[in-house]
Design an enzyme around this catalytic site. Sequence first.
Site, mmCIF file in Angstrom:
data_model
loop_
_atom_site.group_PDB
_atom_site.id
_atom_site.type_symbol
_atom_site.label_atom_id
_atom_site.label_comp_id
_atom_site.label_asym_id
_atom_site.label_seq_id
_atom_site.Cartn_x
_atom_site.Cartn_y
_atom_site.Cartn_z
ATOM 1 N N TYR A 96 0.843 -1.201 0.000
ATOM 2 C CA TYR A 96 0.000 0.000 0.000
ATOM 3 C C TYR A 96 0.877 1.250 0.000
ATOM 4 O O TYR A 96 0.650 2.190 -0.780
ATOM 5 C CB TYR A 96 -0.904 -0.049 1.229
ATOM 6 C CG TYR A 96 -1.798 1.151 1.435
ATOM 7 C CD1 TYR A 96 -2.959 1.327 0.679
ATOM 8 C CD2 TYR A 96 -1.493 2.104 2.414
ATOM 9 C CE1 TYR A 96 -3.787 2.435 0.887
ATOM 10 C CE2 TYR A 96 -2.312 3.201 2.629
ATOM 11 C CZ TYR A 96 -3.455 3.365 1.865
ATOM 12 O OH TYR A 96 -4.268 4.447 2.074
ATOM 13 N N LYS B 135 0.945 4.110 -2.863
ATOM 14 C CA LYS B 135 0.603 5.506 -2.560
ATOM 15 C C LYS B 135 1.758 6.434 -2.943
ATOM 16 O O LYS B 135 1.552 7.563 -3.398
ATOM 17 C CB LYS B 135 0.258 5.671 -1.073
ATOM 18 C CG LYS B 135 -1.048 5.015 -0.650
ATOM 19 C CD LYS B 135 -2.182 5.397 -1.545
ATOM 20 C CE LYS B 135 -3.406 5.872 -0.914
ATOM 21 N NZ LYS B 135 -4.507 6.137 -1.872
HETATM 22 N N1 LIG Z 1 -9.117 6.665 5.946
HETATM 23 C C1 LIG Z 1 -7.794 6.819 6.186
HETATM 24 O O1 LIG Z 1 -7.308 6.774 7.336
HETATM 25 C C2 LIG Z 1 -6.836 7.051 5.041
HETATM 26 C C3 LIG Z 1 -5.487 7.329 5.338
HETATM 27 C C4 LIG Z 1 -4.601 7.573 4.280
HETATM 28 C C5 LIG Z 1 -5.058 7.569 2.984
HETATM 29 N N2 LIG Z 1 -6.370 7.278 2.717
HETATM 30 C C6 LIG Z 1 -6.813 7.272 1.317
HETATM 31 O O2 LIG Z 1 -7.999 8.031 1.206
HETATM 32 C C7 LIG Z 1 -8.800 7.510 0.138
HETATM 33 C C8 LIG Z 1 -10.224 7.254 0.617
HETATM 34 O O3 LIG Z 1 -10.172 6.387 1.729
HETATM 35 P P1 LIG Z 1 -11.502 6.001 2.572
HETATM 36 O O4 LIG Z 1 -11.020 5.579 3.922
HETATM 37 O O5 LIG Z 1 -12.526 7.086 2.465
HETATM 38 O O6 LIG Z 1 -11.989 4.699 1.743
HETATM 39 P P2 LIG Z 1 -13.371 3.888 1.752
HETATM 40 O O7 LIG Z 1 -13.006 2.458 1.541
HETATM 41 O O8 LIG Z 1 -14.206 4.250 2.944
HETATM 42 O O9 LIG Z 1 -14.138 4.438 0.451
HETATM 43 C C9 LIG Z 1 -13.604 4.257 -0.818
HETATM 44 C C10 LIG Z 1 -14.689 4.107 -1.851
HETATM 45 O O10 LIG Z 1 -14.014 3.738 -3.062
HETATM 46 C C11 LIG Z 1 -14.829 2.834 -3.776
HETATM 47 N N3 LIG Z 1 -14.003 2.028 -4.688
HETATM 48 C C12 LIG Z 1 -13.237 0.954 -4.394
HETATM 49 N N4 LIG Z 1 -12.684 0.464 -5.517
HETATM 50 C C13 LIG Z 1 -13.092 1.254 -6.532
HETATM 51 C C14 LIG Z 1 -12.875 1.247 -7.936
HETATM 52 N N5 LIG Z 1 -12.097 0.313 -8.506
HETATM 53 N N6 LIG Z 1 -13.466 2.190 -8.698
HETATM 54 C C15 LIG Z 1 -14.257 3.141 -8.133
HETATM 55 N N7 LIG Z 1 -14.512 3.197 -6.797
HETATM 56 C C16 LIG Z 1 -13.935 2.263 -6.018
HETATM 57 C C17 LIG Z 1 -15.477 1.985 -2.692
HETATM 58 O O11 LIG Z 1 -16.669 1.351 -3.180
HETATM 59 C C18 LIG Z 1 -15.724 3.016 -1.579
HETATM 60 O O12 LIG Z 1 -17.047 3.543 -1.653
HETATM 61 C C19 LIG Z 1 -8.051 6.272 -0.358
HETATM 62 O O13 LIG Z 1 -7.224 6.609 -1.442
HETATM 63 C C20 LIG Z 1 -7.182 5.891 0.810
HETATM 64 O O14 LIG Z 1 -6.032 5.152 0.401
HETATM 65 C C21 LIG Z 1 -7.260 7.017 3.716
#
Ligand SMILES: NC(=O)c1ccc[n+]([C@@H]2O[C@H](COP(=O)([O-])OP(=O)(O)OC[C@H]3O[C@@H](n4cnc5c(N)ncnc54)[C@H](O)[C@@H]3O)[C@@H](O)[C@H]2O)c1
Length: 250
Positions: free
Chosen positions: A159, A163
């Site tokens: 991951y 990223k």
């Molecule tokens: N939540 C955290 O702590 C955190 C920390 C660092 C980075 N991030 C990054 O933030 C972003 C959002 O994270 P989140 O926690 O809101 O995620 P989440 O899993 O809650 O939501 C992500 C959404 O993406 C959709 N998705 C998955 N695969 C897909 C695809 N192939 N095409 C289109 N949609 C797709 C899912 O259906 C889901 O609704 C991500 O890039 C994640 O890596 C999150």
Amino acid sequence: MFAIDGKVALITGAGQGIGARLAARLAEQGATVAVNDLRPERARAVADELNGRGLSALAAPADITDRSAIDAMVADIASRAGAVDILVNNAGIPASGVRLTPFVESDPGDWEATVRINVFGVMHCCQAVLPAMLAKGWGRIITISSDSGRTGEARMADYAAAKAAGASLMRSLAKELGASGITCNSVALGTIVTPEMGASEALEKHARRYPTRRLGRPDDVAAAVVWLASEHAGWTTGQTIPVNGGYTTV
Ligand SMILES: NC(=O)c1ccc[n+]([C@@H]2O[C@H](COP(=O)([O-])OP(=O)(O)OC[C@H]3O[C@@H](n4cnc5c(N)ncnc54)[C@H](O)[C@@H]3O)[C@@H](O)[C@H]2O)c1
């Protein structure tokens, strides 16, 4: 100050979590938001909620790892709302999730899913929207990255690598596209508590490791993304902006 009236913003993976909040905040600043998600019902629910508040949104369901689906989605958005001006590459958690595993025991199938969405997915989305941005001489591309991609993270090596690649892509595209009025940046997040994650003792304990003594909120991310999407950030490109509560400081 950060109005983005009249712009069309595509946010991938915006059917829940951080992406849903980014869609809301960009819509509140005057953009028409295309709410992408792999799960059509999630994209529709977010778009319906925003339209119900008098904002401008459309559901744009598609799998962002499938180039023909992306091209069809981008064409559909252009015909219904206009060409995409702002792309937020937010989708980054594969449907199979992110497993915390020592690298030596990790499953190459998991690496592929993680790289497919965070590297190829981001590249395909960028390439699909760029012709219209180049024609207009204006565009904003913002990729949601992670602190793990800047500083590394044990048990999340695949991951973190994926990223880091998204942030690196923004740096290269910034150099290629700067003279065309298109900025490309990434936002490196610490732990952001989304409504779907809820509260837990483990998260409370984790929060104590942050200088700010709290974990992030989707609105913390939205503040950076709205600024980067705006006219005011026109001289900021090729950067990785940490939104991480001070967890890492270099
Ligand atoms: N939540 C955290 O702590 C955190 C920390 C660092 C980075 N991030 C990054 O933030 C972003 C959002 O994270 P989140 O926690 O809101 O995620 P989440 O899993 O809650 O939501 C992500 C959404 O993406 C959709 N998705 C998955 N695969 C897909 C695809 N192939 N095409 C289109 N949609 C797709 C899912 O259906 C889901 O609704 C991500 O890039 C994640 O890596 C999150």
